[in-house]
Design an enzyme around this catalytic site. Structure first.
Site, PDB file in Angstrom:
ATOM      1  N   GLU A  46      -2.600   8.606   8.830  1.00 54.81           N
ATOM      2  CA  GLU A  46      -3.091   7.461   8.060  1.00 54.81           C
ATOM      3  C   GLU A  46      -2.013   6.404   8.094  1.00 54.81           C
ATOM      4  O   GLU A  46      -0.898   6.647   7.630  1.00 54.81           O
ATOM      5  CB  GLU A  46      -3.298   7.853   6.603  1.00 54.81           C
ATOM      6  CG  GLU A  46      -4.432   8.797   6.394  1.00 54.81           C
ATOM      7  CD  GLU A  46      -4.320   9.447   5.031  1.00 54.81           C
ATOM      8  OE1 GLU A  46      -3.997   8.743   4.057  1.00 54.81           O
ATOM      9  OE2 GLU A  46      -4.516  10.651   4.963  1.00 54.81           O
ATOM     10  N   ASP A  57      -1.208   3.694  -6.099  1.00 52.23           N
ATOM     11  CA  ASP A  57      -0.005   4.289  -5.537  1.00 52.23           C
ATOM     12  C   ASP A  57       1.128   4.405  -6.537  1.00 52.23           C
ATOM     13  O   ASP A  57       1.297   3.562  -7.410  1.00 52.23           O
ATOM     14  CB  ASP A  57       0.451   3.472  -4.328  1.00 52.23           C
ATOM     15  CG  ASP A  57      -0.443   3.720  -3.128  1.00 52.23           C
ATOM     16  OD1 ASP A  57      -0.497   4.891  -2.685  1.00 52.23           O
ATOM     17  OD2 ASP A  57      -1.105   2.778  -2.667  1.00 52.23           O
TER      18      ASP A  57
END
Ligand SMILES: Cc1ncc(COP(=O)(O)O)c(C=O)c1O
Lengths: 256, 393
Positions: A46, A57
């Protein structure tokens, strides 16, 4: 069938996926990292395209995203770097990033470019299922791009079934209620959650991510899924002064 | 034309809930329950009682006589500055704390820029005995020390947001991350008409008390419940949406929203979102935001921390795009001068946010006799240091 679908067709267990942020540690490391990861045994990758406000995140990927932006990374630059992707890398590649960056690039232009450079799928955590289905599914399918959805311990069974119906590569199982970069310990409750998903007999395979940091957590997660994704722990270990070496060192633990 | 939210959570092209799956259950729970909770009679009774006895509502609609003479129109000030804690923000936090209780939540989180929303949230948490965590940019913590102290005294934990630009948008990111990690027992009190659906609609409904009262007061004072012009400043847009709400379908009422131009719209130090922004997604909704070509959010600037936000709520984006509202901007200098003018003409020191709305009066041409309502969203106590520096007081 794209490379991602072929991979899951061929291999059902122990798939190792690595996330890294494009443009970090240096602007032009993108292909070199991909190349090194493939050589060191990663099954698919990814590649994150950075965003200024990455709400899903944790601190490590926030920091790598900020540094990538400071280094000048943009989506047009990333696609330029990926022009030679398929001369150098054979494993499936996903792009991962936030929806606003894709909207500004243009959703159709984005999907078209992904197909052109050989990207197989993408993960856009803040693109909701409803909007995907209503506005974008047809475009993604036209360019054979697999859209990967996330499932969390709180996602209802009904919604998981719906996600399964909309998915055509794999489902991304978020290990616990957290942003990226936590530390997974497979507690009884997460084991029960993984088993619950496995027992649903979904048509798509699934991969566990968030908090997978080393061989131990990778093996634990892999018991319950087709594989697992490592992000923050990898990004933290990347050393700008010893790029290849640091990647190979990190990956060595998974060989056995 | 429908200016309100539809069943999909959209206002025309804007709105929606662009959130990661980790937030879906929290937001979905709210979406399913908010309207029923708000419409519940017992909720309404409690809400109204607190607004009356605790906040001090209705807030007066004051005809500012000397200002009216100066401009040649009837200038009415909707006095949100007289609310408990000094701004309109508390209308929303009272509503949301009651809602959080109905949903069985035990812990409250919030983001804050200047600290006004943080104080309003810490206040209602003290009032109801709930745990309170406020995220605030590290830069803002330094700029707004008195409000940080107020929040602490009220029992809230103030957590510095150290990511990104360390201001309001980053505090919002941190609050969302907290909510991701605490999906079951926590309610996130967003401070403006921004965020994923149903927040923009829910906050607008709680703030709509402003225009609800204004209509009644106008009727009493002028014989008509309508005004010619209604003005308010826009950061995320909650005081403006509250001020506009019950006038939106009265198309003869001109709605004017005033953004912060900072040092000038083309100076690179501005928060004039509708002028400088493009359509995109920020903090969970599709709206208009200041961003680079590449879709990275641009750091705004305004002398008033409450307007220092790179986006606007989706309903504002819709009012702007359809032309229902006029969106203008006022510079730091113009706002500070307007703050001084109100102080010396009427004996009211306004928040610098509200002073942006007042400054727009200078730019209007009145024939004479028009009725104009300006939302005085907050008082200037928190801004004394800025005023002192600027005017060498
Ligand atoms: C007095 C005052 N007015 C206006 C605002 C801007 O917020 P909104 O645009 O949501 O009304 C703030 C925000 O802190 C404020 O304190």
């Amino acid at each position: 069938m794209n490379r991602l679908q072929q991979l899951f067709e061929k291999q059902q267990k122990g798939l190792l996926s690595i996330y890294y942020t494009a443009g970090y540690p240096n602007l032009n490391d993108t292909l070199k990292i991909a190349d090194t990861l493939e050589q060191s045994g990663a099954d698919f990758l990814e590649i994150g395209f950075p965003y200024s406000d990455p709400v899903a995140d944790g601190p490590v990927i926030q920091a790598s995203s900020k540094e990538a932006l400071d280094n000048g990374m943009t989506l047009p630059i990333l696609f330029e770097q990926l022009k030679d992707l398929r001369q150098r890398v054979t494993i499936p590649i996903l792009l991962m990033g936030y929806v606003n960056v894709v909207l500004q690039y243009g959703v159709e232009a984005f999907c078209q470019k992904c197909q052109e450079v050989g990207v197989d799928g993408c993960i856009i955590p803040d693109l909701p299922m409803y909007e995907y289905e209503e506005m974008y599914q047809a475009i993604f399918e036209k360019y054979e791009l697999s859209n990967i959805f996330l499932v969390t311990p709180q996602t209802s069974e009904e919604r998981i079934r719906k996600i399964d119906g909309l998915s055509n590569a794999f489902i991304y199982l978020v290990s616990s209620a957290a942003t990226t970069g936590g530390n997974l310990s497979i507690s009884e409750s997460s084991a029960a959650y993984f088993k619950r998903i496995a027992d649903m007999q979904l048509k798509n395979p699934f991969v566990i991510g968030f908090g997978i940091s080393n061989k131990e957590t990778f093996d634990a997660a892999s018991q319950y899924a087709n594989g697992a994704i490592i992000g923050s722990a990898f990004v933290k270990n990347v050393d700008a002064n010893n790029l290849e070496g640091s990647i190979k060192d990190f990956m060595r633990q998974f060989k056995s | 034309m429908n200016y309100f939210v539809d069943e999909r959570g959209y206002y025309g092209d804007f709105g929606g809930a662009y959130i990661p799956e980790m937030l879906y259950p929290n937001v979905e729970e709210l979406r399913q329950k908010y309207q029923a909770v708000i419409d519940d009679e017992q909720f309404q009774q409690e809400f109204k009682a607190l607004l009356k006895d605790y906040v001090g509502r209705p807030s007066p609609l004051y005809l500012a006589k000397r200002l009216s003479e100066k401009y040649g129109a009837n200038i009415f000030l909707k006095r949100e500055d007289l609310n408990h804690t000094g701004a309109h923000k508390i209308n929303n936090t009272i509503g949301q704390i009651l809602l959080a209780e109905k949903l069985g939540k035990k812990r409250i989180i919030a983001e804050t820029g200047a600290g006004q929303h943080g104080v309003a949230t810490a206040t209602v948490c003290a009032l109801r005995g709930l745990e309170c965590v406020v995220y605030m940019g590290e830069v803002d913590i330094k700029r707004q020390a008195p409000n940080v102290a107020r929040m602490k005294m009220l029992g809230a934990k103030v957590v510095p947001a150290t990511s990104g630009s360390k201001t309001l948008k980053d505090a919002t990111n941190e609050a969302m991350r907290d909510w991701i990690a605490n999906p079951v027992d926590t309610h996130y009190i967003i401070g403006s008409v921004v965020g994923p659906h149903p927040y923009p609609d829910m906050v607008a409904q709680f703030q709509s008390i402003i225009s609800f009262e204004t209509k009644k007061q106008l009727k009493e004072q002028t014989g008509s419940e309508l005004a010619d012009y209604v003005l308010a400043c826009v950061g995320g847009g909650s005081n403006a949406m509250g001020m506009f709400y019950h006038f939106i379908d009265d198309e003869n009422v001109q709605l004017i929203a005033i953004e912060a131009a900072g040092k000038g719209v083309s100076s690179g130090f501005s928060a004039a979102t509708t002028t400088l922004g493009k359509e995109g997604v920020l903090h969970g909704s599709r709206s208009i935001l200041m961003q680079t070509e590449d879709g990275q959010v641009v750091e705004p600037h305004s002398v008033s921390a409450g307007l220092d936000y790179p986006g606007i709520g989706p309903q504002h984006a819709h009012l702007f795009k359809t032309g229902r509202g006029l969106y203008a901007s006022i510079t730091d200098d113009e706002a500070l001068q307007a703050g001084l003018l109100l102080t010396q003409y009427e004996g009211i020191i306004p928040a610098i946010e509200s002073a942006h709305a007042l400054a727009y009066l200078e730019k209007m041409d009145f024939k004479g006799g028009e009725n104009v309502v300006v939302c005085l969203s907050g008082r200037g106590d928190k801004d004394m240091e800025t005023y002192m520096k600027y005017f060498n007081l």
